[in-house]
Design a protein around this motif. Sequence first.
Motif, PDB file in Angstrom:
ATOM      1  N   THR A 277       0.867  -1.170   0.000  1.00 30.35           N
ATOM      2  CA  THR A 277       0.000   0.000   0.000  1.00 30.35           C
ATOM      3  C   THR A 277       0.907   1.224   0.000  1.00 30.35           C
ATOM      4  N   LEU A 278       0.590   2.198  -0.816  1.00 25.10           N
ATOM      5  CA  LEU A 278       1.446   3.372  -0.980  1.00 25.10           C
ATOM      6  C   LEU A 278       0.772   4.627  -0.444  1.00 25.10           C
ATOM      7  N   VAL A 279       1.602   5.549   0.016  1.00 25.88           N
ATOM      8  CA  VAL A 279       1.146   6.925   0.227  1.00 25.88           C
ATOM      9  C   VAL A 279       1.784   7.744  -0.874  1.00 25.88           C
ATOM     10  N   ARG A 280       0.962   8.191  -1.812  1.00 27.04           N
ATOM     11  CA  ARG A 280       1.458   8.933  -2.966  1.00 27.04           C
ATOM     12  C   ARG A 280       1.240  10.425  -2.769  1.00 27.04           C
ATOM     13  N   CYS A 281       2.300  11.181  -3.044  1.00 26.33           N
ATOM     14  CA  CYS A 281       2.262  12.645  -2.949  1.00 26.33           C
ATOM     15  C   CYS A 281       2.925  13.182  -4.214  1.00 26.33           C
ATOM     16  N   PRO A 282       2.245  13.148  -5.332  1.00 21.89           N
ATOM     17  CA  PRO A 282       2.877  13.501  -6.614  1.00 21.89           C
ATOM     18  C   PRO A 282       3.501  14.887  -6.633  1.00 21.89           C
ATOM     19  N   ASP A 283       2.978  15.812  -5.834  1.00 23.46           N
ATOM     20  CA  ASP A 283       3.501  17.178  -5.814  1.00 23.46           C
ATOM     21  C   ASP A 283       4.245  17.511  -4.529  1.00 23.46           C
ATOM     22  N   GLY A 284       4.575  16.496  -3.754  1.00 23.26           N
ATOM     23  CA  GLY A 284       5.315  16.714  -2.515  1.00 23.26           C
ATOM     24  C   GLY A 284       4.475  16.439  -1.282  1.00 23.26           C
ATOM     25  N   HIS A 285       5.150  16.196  -0.160  1.00 24.34           N
ATOM     26  CA  HIS A 285       4.434  15.842   1.067  1.00 24.34           C
ATOM     27  C   HIS A 285       3.552  16.983   1.575  1.00 24.34           C
ATOM     28  N   HIS A 286       3.872  18.211   1.171  1.00 21.93           N
ATOM     29  CA  HIS A 286       3.141  19.382   1.643  1.00 21.93           C
ATOM     30  C   HIS A 286       1.897  19.659   0.810  1.00 21.93           C
ATOM     31  N   LYS A 287       1.693  18.893  -0.255  1.00 29.32           N
ATOM     32  CA  LYS A 287       0.507  19.051  -1.097  1.00 29.32           C
ATOM     33  C   LYS A 287      -0.422  17.844  -0.889  1.00 29.32           C
ATOM     34  N   HIS A 288      -1.311  17.609  -1.803  1.00 31.89           N
ATOM     35  CA  HIS A 288      -2.291  16.525  -1.653  1.00 31.89           C
ATOM     36  C   HIS A 288      -1.608  15.156  -1.691  1.00 31.89           C
ATOM     37  N   CYS A 289      -1.894  14.321  -0.685  1.00 26.43           N
ATOM     38  CA  CYS A 289      -1.400  12.954  -0.618  1.00 26.43           C
ATOM     39  C   CYS A 289      -2.585  12.002  -0.492  1.00 26.43           C
ATOM     40  N   PHE A 290      -2.414  10.761  -0.940  1.00 24.09           N
ATOM     41  CA  PHE A 290      -3.503   9.799  -0.855  1.00 24.09           C
ATOM     42  C   PHE A 290      -2.940   8.382  -0.768  1.00 24.09           C
ATOM     43  N   PHE A 291      -3.724   7.483  -0.137  1.00 24.98           N
ATOM     44  CA  PHE A 291      -3.363   6.079  -0.063  1.00 24.98           C
ATOM     45  C   PHE A 291      -3.763   5.374  -1.357  1.00 24.98           C
ATOM     46  N   GLN A 292      -2.950   4.415  -1.767  1.00 28.25           N
ATOM     47  CA  GLN A 292      -3.284   3.601  -2.933  1.00 28.25           C
ATOM     48  C   GLN A 292      -2.887   2.160  -2.664  1.00 28.25           C
ATOM     49  N   LYS A 293      -3.836   1.256  -2.792  1.00 28.83           N
ATOM     50  CA  LYS A 293      -3.531  -0.173  -2.655  1.00 28.83           C
ATOM     51  C   LYS A 293      -3.772  -0.939  -3.956  1.00 28.83           C
ATOM     52  N   ALA A 294      -4.611  -0.416  -4.838  1.00 22.73           N
ATOM     53  CA  ALA A 294      -4.914  -1.096  -6.098  1.00 22.73           C
ATOM     54  C   ALA A 294      -3.966  -0.635  -7.197  1.00 22.73           C
ATOM     55  N   LEU A 295      -3.563  -1.563  -8.047  1.00 21.19           N
ATOM     56  CA  LEU A 295      -2.723  -1.233  -9.197  1.00 21.19           C
ATOM     57  C   LEU A 295      -3.533  -0.425 -10.200  1.00 21.19           C
ATOM     58  N   LEU A 296      -2.975   0.727 -10.590  1.00 20.20           N
ATOM     59  CA  LEU A 296      -3.663   1.601 -11.529  1.00 20.20           C
ATOM     60  C   LEU A 296      -3.068   1.467 -12.920  1.00 20.20           C
ATOM     61  N   ALA A 297      -3.887   1.701 -13.923  1.00 19.37           N
ATOM     62  CA  ALA A 297      -3.424   1.680 -15.310  1.00 19.37           C
ATOM     63  C   ALA A 297      -2.341   2.735 -15.496  1.00 19.37           C
TER      64      ALA A 297
END
Length: 525
Positions: A277-297
Amino acid sequence: MARSATARKLEKYRSMRDFSRTPEPRGSTSRRSTGNSFVIQKHAARRLHYDFRLEHEGVLLSWAVPKGPSLSPTERRLAVRTEDHPLDYGDFEGTIAEGEYGAGSVAVWDRGTWEPEEDPHAMLAKGRLTFTLHGEKLHGRWHLVRTKPQGKQESWLLFKGRDAEADEEIDIVEEQPNSVLSGRTIEQIGKKSSRVWHGKHRSATPTVAEKRTAKILERATARDVHAMVAKLPLGYELTNLDKVLYPEQGITKGELIAYLAVVAEWMLPHVARRPLTLVRCPDGHHKHCFFQKALLAGSPPPVLPLPLEESDGKDVTYMQIDDLPGLVALAQLGSLEIHTWGSHTDKIERPDLIVFDLDPDVGLGWERVALAAFELRGRLNDLGLESWVKTTGGKGLHVVVPIERRLDWDEVKDFSRIVVEHMEHDDPARYTTNMAKRARKGRVFLDYLRNGRGATFIAPYSPRARPHAPVAVPISWEELAHGIDPLTLTTTTVPKRLGALDEDPWHDLLTTKQAITAAMRRKAA
């Protein structure tokens, strides 16, 4: 005491040093035994701590006290039992060379004699030493109390007795920092030492792995990391390497990838072929972050699919990785945290790892968390289980127990619950298993819920999505005993740490064979 008996007591101490290369005392008669000497040595190793030593039967019984002694009877200080030392050691003041065992400066902070109130043998067996100190700084009645009978390493509490020498106001280690032997500060000793000790903790010649790590580190700490990461054998394109993910330090995606490349051989054995399970923060930890457990296209090919049925019957395609390209791909996705299950993908329903998360209430000191970890370790040891420890990138600790894959999730979770509930029952003022915030006030939360099916925990060497890029790091119990500051373990400092280590603190975790037996379950109940 017979020389052979003393030698047996000093076997561990001697095994850590090469006396053909060091003037460090082997344990001779150079210092005449008085039978009741004591010494406290201030030791600026990885983290400042105090070594409390009492002479008994030809050796110095030793405890590492991270915060040092306190004159307040209400202040319990963690004291972790370490190896016995020779009497000669009580006179040592100087510097242990960088890279050696216990590297750092040592000062004789206090010394004198001690008087046990009862027979020391009996008190040691009971786990409660009461004695009077006649030192240059410390006086009066003191107590050392073992928190619970343990196996290889014991945690105790050191505290002052209630007498005329007790004082609730004076911080003795702050007000009297200097050596009683030379009058110098620990900083002065470090700058100009009359003696330098060397042990055989590690070779003076860097290994090939260390040289490779140092070379990668040198490149990774430079701003221009593009050329380095471009040479990684990945099979897919890396993008947006200049994007800043940790603005406090200016750490970019390229530098995060460089960090993962350095730690990959240490990290992958604990991450590969486990559901992620990942915590993704595409724009940095100080911006929007979200959990992801499912493989995305659109995920890079080394992020592999893992079809699973969840407890509610829903089919979800989880993620798993096998290798360095997969690990780097997680960073390419903007993942700042990597969490894993406690089982491998080939036997999803049979966990092979128990994780206890020790989470302190706001305001509790690090020593309280360390004490909880040692207490839990002792209880596991009593049941016949070896355990390991890691920082979490925050204020807590994880105590980790590898197990053979015999039991299902519910059985493992139930076992872990019983262990910590006993701990809570025995000391409800310090510990709770209730996850409600109101129940945690002034306590350490003993979280066993990480051991349920689908629950996850932060992976070893994973960064966290928090300011300054802290990292969850495997450490040794000795490091925890001597004091280690988890806030100093970051994506910048951890590669340097790994390059300096003689061995992985978790080097035997993956090869340890132990199982939760029926006898253990009966004993724990």
